[in-house]
Design a protein around this motif. Structure first.
Motif, PDB file in Angstrom:
ATOM      1  N   VAL A 112      12.278  -0.783   0.640  1.00 55.04           N
ATOM      2  CA  VAL A 112      12.370   0.043  -0.566  1.00 55.04           C
ATOM      3  C   VAL A 112      11.666   0.893  -0.481  1.00 55.04           C
ATOM      4  O   VAL A 112      12.030   1.490  -1.579  1.00 55.04           O
ATOM      5  CB  VAL A 112      11.215  -1.369  -1.552  1.00 55.04           C
ATOM      6  CG1 VAL A 112      11.323  -1.420  -2.567  1.00 55.04           C
ATOM      7  CG2 VAL A 112      12.214  -2.843  -1.108  1.00 55.04           C
ATOM      8  N   ASN A 113      10.646   0.924   0.491  1.00 54.52           N
ATOM      9  CA  ASN A 113       9.504   2.310   0.457  1.00 54.52           C
ATOM     10  C   ASN A 113      10.837   3.338   1.350  1.00 54.52           C
ATOM     11  O   ASN A 113      10.540   4.408   0.593  1.00 54.52           O
ATOM     12  CB  ASN A 113       7.861   2.046   1.526  1.00 54.52           C
ATOM     13  CG  ASN A 113       7.420   1.209   0.726  1.00 54.52           C
ATOM     14  OD1 ASN A 113       7.044   0.683  -0.181  1.00 54.52           O
ATOM     15  ND2 ASN A 113       6.968   0.433   1.681  1.00 54.52           N
ATOM     16  N   LEU A 114      11.255   3.544   1.606  1.00 52.40           N
ATOM     17  CA  LEU A 114      12.470   4.053   2.617  1.00 52.40           C
ATOM     18  C   LEU A 114      13.411   4.874   1.026  1.00 52.40           C
ATOM     19  O   LEU A 114      13.463   6.705   1.196  1.00 52.40           O
ATOM     20  CB  LEU A 114      12.957   3.875   3.641  1.00 52.40           C
ATOM     21  CG  LEU A 114      12.160   3.704   4.905  1.00 52.40           C
ATOM     22  CD1 LEU A 114      13.129   3.352   6.229  1.00 52.40           C
ATOM     23  CD2 LEU A 114      11.525   5.581   5.509  1.00 52.40           C
ATOM     24  N   ALA A 115      13.966   3.846   0.295  1.00 53.90           N
ATOM     25  CA  ALA A 115      14.301   4.295  -0.530  1.00 53.90           C
ATOM     26  C   ALA A 115      14.207   4.904  -1.834  1.00 53.90           C
ATOM     27  O   ALA A 115      14.652   5.439  -3.000  1.00 53.90           O
ATOM     28  CB  ALA A 115      15.430   2.954  -1.730  1.00 53.90           C
ATOM     29  N   ILE A 116      12.445   4.468  -2.056  1.00 50.65           N
ATOM     30  CA  ILE A 116      11.579   5.082  -3.077  1.00 50.65           C
ATOM     31  C   ILE A 116      11.741   6.432  -3.437  1.00 50.65           C
ATOM     32  O   ILE A 116      11.952   7.843  -3.617  1.00 50.65           O
ATOM     33  CB  ILE A 116      10.748   4.135  -3.396  1.00 50.65           C
ATOM     34  CG1 ILE A 116      10.755   3.044  -4.102  1.00 50.65           C
ATOM     35  CG2 ILE A 116       9.641   5.173  -4.797  1.00 50.65           C
ATOM     36  CD1 ILE A 116       9.658   2.481  -3.844  1.00 50.65           C
ATOM     37  N   SER A 126       4.716   5.216   7.147  1.00 47.14           N
ATOM     38  CA  SER A 126       3.878   4.202   7.949  1.00 47.14           C
ATOM     39  C   SER A 126       2.320   4.385   7.490  1.00 47.14           C
ATOM     40  O   SER A 126       1.229   3.693   8.234  1.00 47.14           O
ATOM     41  CB  SER A 126       4.030   5.301   9.010  1.00 47.14           C
ATOM     42  OG  SER A 126       3.426   5.919   9.046  1.00 47.14           O
ATOM     43  N   MET A 127       1.659   4.508   6.128  1.00 53.76           N
ATOM     44  CA  MET A 127       0.427   4.887   5.293  1.00 53.76           C
ATOM     45  C   MET A 127       0.828   3.460   5.092  1.00 53.76           C
ATOM     46  O   MET A 127      -1.396   3.604   5.423  1.00 53.76           O
ATOM     47  CB  MET A 127       0.449   5.404   4.451  1.00 53.76           C
ATOM     48  CG  MET A 127       1.407   5.574   3.378  1.00 53.76           C
ATOM     49  SD  MET A 127       1.277   6.039   1.604  1.00 53.76           S
ATOM     50  CE  MET A 127      -0.746   6.018   1.374  1.00 53.76           C
ATOM     51  N   GLY A 128       0.640   2.699   5.887  1.00 45.93           N
ATOM     52  CA  GLY A 128      -0.163   1.284   4.889  1.00 45.93           C
ATOM     53  C   GLY A 128      -0.481   0.644   6.652  1.00 45.93           C
ATOM     54  O   GLY A 128      -1.170  -0.492   6.196  1.00 45.93           O
ATOM     55  N   LYS A 129       0.489   0.928   7.877  1.00 50.32           N
ATOM     56  CA  LYS A 129       0.431   0.185   8.782  1.00 50.32           C
ATOM     57  C   LYS A 129      -1.179  -0.332   9.427  1.00 50.32           C
ATOM     58  O   LYS A 129      -2.378   1.702   8.959  1.00 50.32           O
ATOM     59  CB  LYS A 129       0.513   1.086   9.482  1.00 50.32           C
ATOM     60  CG  LYS A 129       1.168   0.514  11.096  1.00 50.32           C
ATOM     61  CD  LYS A 129       1.892   1.348  12.654  1.00 50.32           C
ATOM     62  CE  LYS A 129       2.952   1.927  12.161  1.00 50.32           C
ATOM     63  NZ  LYS A 129       3.952   2.738  13.174  1.00 50.32           N
ATOM     64  N   PHE A 138       0.774  -1.044  -0.113  1.00 49.11           N
ATOM     65  CA  PHE A 138       0.085  -0.190  -0.069  1.00 49.11           C
ATOM     66  C   PHE A 138       0.956   1.036   0.423  1.00 49.11           C
ATOM     67  O   PHE A 138       0.303   2.605  -0.319  1.00 49.11           O
ATOM     68  CB  PHE A 138      -1.015  -0.022   1.109  1.00 49.11           C
ATOM     69  CG  PHE A 138      -1.722   0.996   1.055  1.00 49.11           C
ATOM     70  CD1 PHE A 138      -3.058   1.194   0.437  1.00 49.11           C
ATOM     71  CD2 PHE A 138      -1.825   2.525   1.996  1.00 49.11           C
ATOM     72  CE1 PHE A 138      -4.109   2.095   0.595  1.00 49.11           C
ATOM     73  CE2 PHE A 138      -2.427   2.992   2.027  1.00 49.11           C
ATOM     74  CZ  PHE A 138      -4.358   2.944   1.094  1.00 49.11           C
ATOM     75  N   CYS A 139       1.912   0.843   0.506  1.00 51.13           N
ATOM     76  CA  CYS A 139       2.818   2.290   0.793  1.00 51.13           C
ATOM     77  C   CYS A 139       3.435   2.451  -0.407  1.00 51.13           C
ATOM     78  O   CYS A 139       3.691   3.313  -1.049  1.00 51.13           O
ATOM     79  CB  CYS A 139       3.974   2.061   2.105  1.00 51.13           C
ATOM     80  SG  CYS A 139       4.891   3.751   2.406  1.00 51.13           S
ATOM     81  N   THR A 140       4.216   1.553  -0.742  1.00 48.53           N
ATOM     82  CA  THR A 140       4.624   1.355  -1.859  1.00 48.53           C
ATOM     83  C   THR A 140       4.105   2.224  -3.431  1.00 48.53           C
ATOM     84  O   THR A 140       4.482   3.256  -4.197  1.00 48.53           O
ATOM     85  CB  THR A 140       5.238  -0.020  -2.842  1.00 48.53           C
ATOM     86  OG1 THR A 140       5.679  -0.748  -1.130  1.00 48.53           O
ATOM     87  CG2 THR A 140       6.146  -0.030  -3.626  1.00 48.53           C
ATOM     88  N   GLY A 141       2.833   1.401  -3.198  1.00 50.05           N
ATOM     89  CA  GLY A 141       2.105   2.439  -4.477  1.00 50.05           C
ATOM     90  C   GLY A 141       1.739   3.963  -4.596  1.00 50.05           C
ATOM     91  O   GLY A 141       2.128   4.917  -4.968  1.00 50.05           O
ATOM     92  N   GLY A 142       1.765   4.450  -2.936  1.00 56.00           N
ATOM     93  CA  GLY A 142       1.794   5.468  -2.975  1.00 56.00           C
ATOM     94  C   GLY A 142       3.075   6.407  -2.531  1.00 56.00           C
ATOM     95  O   GLY A 142       3.064   7.937  -3.498  1.00 56.00           O
TER      96      GLY A 142
END
Length: 273
Positions: free
Chosen positions: A103-107, A224-227, A43-47
């Motif tokens: 991965v999300n932090l790297a993006i 943390s939006m997908g938590k 979910f966070c990855t998409g955002g």
């Protein structure tokens, strides 16, 4: 009561966005009979993918397509860990979810939060949905068809229609058979491992697309939006089945019930708050 009524359009809009994520959860939880915890990460990855690309000047639809592709890839990783490596589905989802935090932090360039500059009218006008559109439509400064409820509602119906068509095809039917009775599906010559991987990809693709829409709506992506996304998704599935299960028998209507379940969930949350 007045404050609740005033906040209801925003709650419904956000509920519809989360409803797309809930439909993705429905695919794994009810159709494939798999508890997939990848959702909290994808979910966070998409955002994150959407905000970074959109902020760099990419086309809106290209950024949303990239978010969808990122979700498909996350589902592919979980599917391969489960089928090719023999890791239990719930553990495979946890492993992918944990990896996606990095991965999300790297993006997002090692930032916990990346925002869209909506103070720039050019950026705001390029968005498909935004919380500001709720207020603008109410003030009459934007046409009614830009209201997030209408936009996301049409978007959700389009997704449900495509999924209804897909699950009516031979490939979609084989995926449903895989979840219903994998032993019988294998006896009929169906590759159940392929069905599981495809279902996980489809589910997380929808989850990532929902994350991209939520990032637009709130104008930022957060690490943390997908938590707790899986909890919201399961709650929407259960609420939709309990409230509409007796009247919605068609497969497409069952997916619509899940989306409406998310709306009810957010409306109740708004009332409690």
């Amino acid at each position: 009561m007045l404050s609740f009524i005033g906040a209801l359009p925003g709650a419904v809009s956000q509920g519809l966005i989360w409803g797309i994520m809930a439909v993705g959860v429905y695919i794994t939880y009810k159709i494939l009979d798999i508890a997939d915890l990848t959702v909290d990460g994808s979910f966070c990855t998409g955002g994150a993918v959407f905000v970074v690309l959109f902020g760099s000047g990419a086309n809106l639809w290209l950024a949303m397509l990239a978010a969808l592709a990122a979700g498909l890839l996350a589902g592919l990783v979980t599917g391969l860990l489960h089928t090719a490596c023999g890791i239990p589905a719930i553990l495979a989802g946890i492993l992918t979810q944990l990896a996606l935090w990095s991965v999300n932090l790297a993006i997002m360039g090692m930032k916990a939060n990346v925002a869209i500059n909506v103070t720039d009218p050019a950026n705001l006008d390029r968005l498909l949905v935004s919380l500001r559109f709720v207020q603008d439509v109410a003030k009459g400064t934007r046409p009614f068809y830009r209201h997030p409820i209408l936009v996301v509602g049409v978007f959700s119906l389009a997704i449900i229609s495509v999924l209804y068509w897909f699950f009516g095809t031979e490939l979609g039917a084989s995926l449903r058979a895989t979840g219903a009775n994998p032993n019988m599906a294998r006896a009929q010559g169906i590759n159940t491992d392929t069905g599981k991987v495809l279902g996980l990809m489809l589910s997380n693709g929808l989850v990532a697309l929902s994350g991209a829409l939520l990032s637009q709506y709130q104008s930022f992506a957060d690490s943390s939006m997908g938590k707790g996304a899986i909890v919201i998704g399961l709650a929407a599935v259960i609420i939709g089945q309990v409230v509409f299960g007796r009247i919605f028998r068609n497969f497409a209507l069952k997916m619509l019930a899940v989306s409406l379940g998310a709306v009810i969930y957010y409306a109740v949350i708004q009332a409690v708050v």
